[in-house]
Design a protein around this motif. Structure first.
Motif, PDB file in Angstrom:
ATOM      1  N   PRO A 116       0.816  -1.213   0.000  1.00  0.00           N
ATOM      2  CA  PRO A 116       0.000   0.000   0.000  1.00  0.00           C
ATOM      3  C   PRO A 116       0.847   1.258   0.000  1.00  0.00           C
ATOM      4  CG  PRO A 116       0.076  -0.938   2.198  1.00  0.00           C
ATOM      5  CD  PRO A 116       0.798  -1.905   1.298  1.00  0.00           C
ATOM      6  N   LEU A 117       0.209   2.359  -0.322  1.00  0.00           N
ATOM      7  CA  LEU A 117       0.814   3.679  -0.286  1.00  0.00           C
ATOM      8  C   LEU A 117       0.474   4.372   1.024  1.00  0.00           C
ATOM      9  CD1 LEU A 117      -0.363   4.827  -3.826  1.00  0.00           C
ATOM     10  CD2 LEU A 117       1.992   4.178  -3.251  1.00  0.00           C
ATOM     11  N   SER A 118       1.361   5.269   1.449  1.00  0.00           N
ATOM     12  CA  SER A 118       1.022   6.224   2.499  1.00  0.00           C
ATOM     13  C   SER A 118       0.684   7.537   1.803  1.00  0.00           C
ATOM     14  CB  SER A 118       2.194   6.425   3.460  1.00  0.00           C
ATOM     15  OG  SER A 118       2.459   5.239   4.183  1.00  0.00           O
ATOM     16  N   LEU A 119      -0.566   7.971   1.921  1.00  0.00           N
ATOM     17  CA  LEU A 119      -1.014   9.168   1.223  1.00  0.00           C
ATOM     18  C   LEU A 119      -0.828  10.394   2.105  1.00  0.00           C
ATOM     19  CD1 LEU A 119      -4.325   7.882  -0.415  1.00  0.00           C
ATOM     20  CD2 LEU A 119      -2.053   8.006  -1.436  1.00  0.00           C
ATOM     21  N   THR A 120      -0.346  11.471   1.511  1.00  0.00           N
ATOM     22  CA  THR A 120      -0.278  12.748   2.203  1.00  0.00           C
ATOM     23  C   THR A 120      -1.671  13.379   2.250  1.00  0.00           C
ATOM     24  OG1 THR A 120       0.111  14.002   0.182  1.00  0.00           O
ATOM     25  CG2 THR A 120       2.059  13.088   1.285  1.00  0.00           C
ATOM     26  N   ASP A 121      -1.798  14.492   2.965  1.00  0.00           N
ATOM     27  CA  ASP A 121      -3.070  15.210   2.959  1.00  0.00           C
ATOM     28  C   ASP A 121      -3.442  15.627   1.537  1.00  0.00           C
ATOM     29  OD1 ASP A 121      -3.246  14.921   5.687  1.00  0.00           O
ATOM     30  OD2 ASP A 121      -2.557  16.957   6.139  1.00  0.00           O
ATOM     31  N   ALA A 122      -2.428  16.076   0.781  1.00  0.00           N
ATOM     32  CA  ALA A 122      -2.682  16.447  -0.623  1.00  0.00           C
ATOM     33  C   ALA A 122      -3.099  15.229  -1.426  1.00  0.00           C
ATOM     34  CB  ALA A 122      -1.450  17.103  -1.228  1.00  0.00           C
ATOM     35  N   GLY A 123      -2.495  14.087  -1.110  1.00  0.00           N
ATOM     36  CA  GLY A 123      -2.869  12.860  -1.805  1.00  0.00           C
ATOM     37  C   GLY A 123      -4.304  12.459  -1.539  1.00  0.00           C
ATOM     38  N   MET A 124      -4.745  12.615  -0.283  1.00  0.00           N
ATOM     39  CA  MET A 124      -6.122  12.272   0.054  1.00  0.00           C
ATOM     40  C   MET A 124      -7.119  13.226  -0.583  1.00  0.00           C
ATOM     41  SD  MET A 124      -6.382   9.472   1.676  1.00  0.00           S
ATOM     42  CE  MET A 124      -8.103   9.640   2.159  1.00  0.00           C
ATOM     43  N   ALA A 125      -6.665  14.429  -0.919  1.00  0.00           N
ATOM     44  CA  ALA A 125      -7.535  15.398  -1.588  1.00  0.00           C
ATOM     45  C   ALA A 125      -7.444  15.286  -3.102  1.00  0.00           C
ATOM     46  CB  ALA A 125      -7.175  16.820  -1.148  1.00  0.00           C
ATOM     47  N   SER A 126      -6.654  14.343  -3.598  1.00  0.00           N
ATOM     48  CA  SER A 126      -6.426  14.168  -5.030  1.00  0.00           C
ATOM     49  C   SER A 126      -7.113  12.888  -5.503  1.00  0.00           C
ATOM     50  CB  SER A 126      -4.924  14.063  -5.298  1.00  0.00           C
ATOM     51  OG  SER A 126      -4.452  12.757  -4.988  1.00  0.00           O
ATOM     52  N   PRO A 127      -7.023  12.571  -6.804  1.00  0.00           N
ATOM     53  CA  PRO A 127      -7.576  11.297  -7.272  1.00  0.00           C
ATOM     54  C   PRO A 127      -6.998  10.071  -6.578  1.00  0.00           C
ATOM     55  CG  PRO A 127      -7.236  12.762  -9.131  1.00  0.00           C
ATOM     56  CD  PRO A 127      -6.625  13.441  -7.936  1.00  0.00           C
ATOM     57  N   LEU A 128      -5.814  10.200  -5.952  1.00  0.00           N
ATOM     58  CA  LEU A 128      -5.213   9.054  -5.275  1.00  0.00           C
ATOM     59  C   LEU A 128      -6.002   8.595  -4.061  1.00  0.00           C
ATOM     60  CD1 LEU A 128      -2.763   9.901  -7.109  1.00  0.00           C
ATOM     61  CD2 LEU A 128      -1.321   8.952  -5.301  1.00  0.00           C
ATOM     62  N   CYS A 129      -6.978   9.393  -3.617  1.00  0.00           N
ATOM     63  CA  CYS A 129      -7.808   8.945  -2.498  1.00  0.00           C
ATOM     64  C   CYS A 129      -8.465   7.607  -2.798  1.00  0.00           C
ATOM     65  CB  CYS A 129      -8.854   9.995  -2.153  1.00  0.00           C
ATOM     66  SG  CYS A 129     -10.137  10.237  -3.406  1.00  0.00           S
ATOM     67  N   GLU A 130      -8.655   7.290  -4.090  1.00  0.00           N
ATOM     68  CA  GLU A 130      -9.268   6.023  -4.472  1.00  0.00           C
ATOM     69  C   GLU A 130      -8.395   4.818  -4.122  1.00  0.00           C
ATOM     70  OE1 GLU A 130     -12.223   5.666  -5.364  1.00  0.00           O
ATOM     71  OE2 GLU A 130     -12.894   7.586  -6.172  1.00  0.00           O
ATOM     72  N   LEU A 131      -7.111   5.053  -3.839  1.00  0.00           N
ATOM     73  CA  LEU A 131      -6.183   3.953  -3.558  1.00  0.00           C
ATOM     74  C   LEU A 131      -5.963   3.744  -2.070  1.00  0.00           C
ATOM     75  CD1 LEU A 131      -3.492   4.670  -6.300  1.00  0.00           C
ATOM     76  CD2 LEU A 131      -5.574   3.275  -6.477  1.00  0.00           C
ATOM     77  N   PRO A 160      10.332   7.570  -0.959  1.00  0.00           N
ATOM     78  CA  PRO A 160       9.610   8.723  -0.405  1.00  0.00           C
ATOM     79  C   PRO A 160       8.703   9.429  -1.404  1.00  0.00           C
ATOM     80  CG  PRO A 160      11.912   8.757   0.272  1.00  0.00           C
ATOM     81  CD  PRO A 160      11.789   7.693  -0.766  1.00  0.00           C
ATOM     82  N   ASN A 161       9.094   9.453  -2.676  1.00  0.00           N
ATOM     83  CA  ASN A 161       8.307  10.160  -3.690  1.00  0.00           C
ATOM     84  C   ASN A 161       7.663   9.155  -4.638  1.00  0.00           C
ATOM     85  OD1 ASN A 161       8.925  12.854  -2.826  1.00  0.00           O
ATOM     86  ND2 ASN A 161      10.985  12.550  -3.644  1.00  0.00           N
ATOM     87  N   GLN A 162       6.407   8.838  -4.370  1.00  0.00           N
ATOM     88  CA  GLN A 162       5.678   7.875  -5.182  1.00  0.00           C
ATOM     89  C   GLN A 162       4.707   8.534  -6.154  1.00  0.00           C
ATOM     90  OE1 GLN A 162       5.557   4.679  -5.779  1.00  0.00           O
ATOM     91  NE2 GLN A 162       6.726   3.664  -4.173  1.00  0.00           N
ATOM     92  N   ALA A 163       4.362   9.796  -5.917  1.00  0.00           N
ATOM     93  CA  ALA A 163       3.386  10.451  -6.784  1.00  0.00           C
ATOM     94  C   ALA A 163       3.445  11.947  -6.560  1.00  0.00           C
ATOM     95  CB  ALA A 163       1.973   9.935  -6.506  1.00  0.00           C
ATOM     96  N   PHE A 164       3.191  12.699  -7.633  1.00  0.00           N
ATOM     97  CA  PHE A 164       3.120  14.151  -7.506  1.00  0.00           C
ATOM     98  C   PHE A 164       2.117  14.706  -8.500  1.00  0.00           C
ATOM     99  CE2 PHE A 164       6.510  13.527 -10.661  1.00  0.00           C
ATOM    100  CZ  PHE A 164       6.209  14.454 -11.646  1.00  0.00           C
ATOM    101  N   LEU A 165       1.624  15.880  -8.165  1.00  0.00           N
ATOM    102  CA  LEU A 165       0.737  16.636  -9.049  1.00  0.00           C
ATOM    103  C   LEU A 165       1.391  17.976  -9.308  1.00  0.00           C
ATOM    104  CD1 LEU A 165      -2.098  16.561 -10.419  1.00  0.00           C
ATOM    105  CD2 LEU A 165      -2.964  17.719  -8.384  1.00  0.00           C
TER     106      LEU A 165
END
Length: 235
Positions: A116-131, A160-165
């Protein structure tokens, strides 16, 4: 009809679960084979969506693979335009490099398998929330530094860097959200040497795929839908 262009580096690393979703959403899809097709006439601003796919080479290997310089120019132009762009694994690394960030071997080594991924606050507010709460597919030995001006969305223990917008319409994903159980059977053949070098086994990877791929196929396409909706590409 909306259009999606995919820059592909090896035949078996394709759009995966994204392809049927995009076709159902009314997209015409065209693959362009990096390193094989002549991309000099390809307009990176023409398609409604550009997806840069993965591959087993380094984003910094242009001395060995000179076509990467041309591909970087296409990615740079697309980023500058602000038009929708998704980079997957090598594609995300090329996006990071085009934005001035370093791409380099992961100090922790290869990350291959499901976790699994650890989502940042920005990640949870992004399309990645689906993961959130599901395992995704990792298959990489390199990593990138976070580009200036980009929002960090996700990490794992060794990457540390798995995704960015970046800029609202450019999404870089180090992991493989597009992976499918059927498609991975081709990966197990094409990446046989790397699997062996990493001390992994195909039966173990296949068993993990059987446990996790269905959820990723479902949630990965939901992620794509959220992204397309956010950039106004869904009718």
């Amino acid at each position: 009809m909306k259009t999606c262009a995919a820059l592909r580096h090896v035949a078996f690393e394709d759009l995966g679960s994204f392809e049927p979703y995009l076709r159902r959403a009314g997209f015409d899809i065209a693959y362009h084979e990096a390193g094989y097709d002549d991309l000099s006439g390809f307009d990176p601003l023409a398609p409604d969506l550009l997806v840069v796919l993965g591959g087993p080479i380094g984003a910094y290997d242009d001395a060995i693979y000179p076509f990467l310089r041309d591909e970087l120019r296409l990615v740079e132009a697309r980023l500058a335009s602000g038009r929708p762009l998704i980079g997957l694994c090598l594609g995300a690394q090329l996006m990071a490099r085009a934005l001035g960030a370093s791409v380099h071997p992961n100090p922790a080594g290869r990350e291959i398998g499901w976790s699994p991924l650890s989502l940042t606050d920005a990640g949870m507010a992004s399309p990645l929330c689906e993961l959130a709460g599901i395992d995704v597919l990792h298959w990489h030995g390199d990593t990138f530094d976070l580009p200036a001006g980009a929002a960090a969305l996700a990490s794992t223990a060794i990457t540390p860097n798995q995704a960015f917008l970046h800029g609202g319409a450019a999404l870089g994903l180090q992991f493989h959200v597009e992976g499918t159980a059927r498609g991975l059977e081709r990966w197990f053949i094409g990446h046989a040497a790397e699997i062996g070098q990493a001390g992994l086994s195909v039966p173990d990877l296949r068993a993990a795929t059987a446990r996790h791929a269905a959820a990723l196929e479902q949630q990965g396409t939901r992620l794509l839908g959220r992204f397309l909706d956010g950039v106004r590409l869904l009718a």
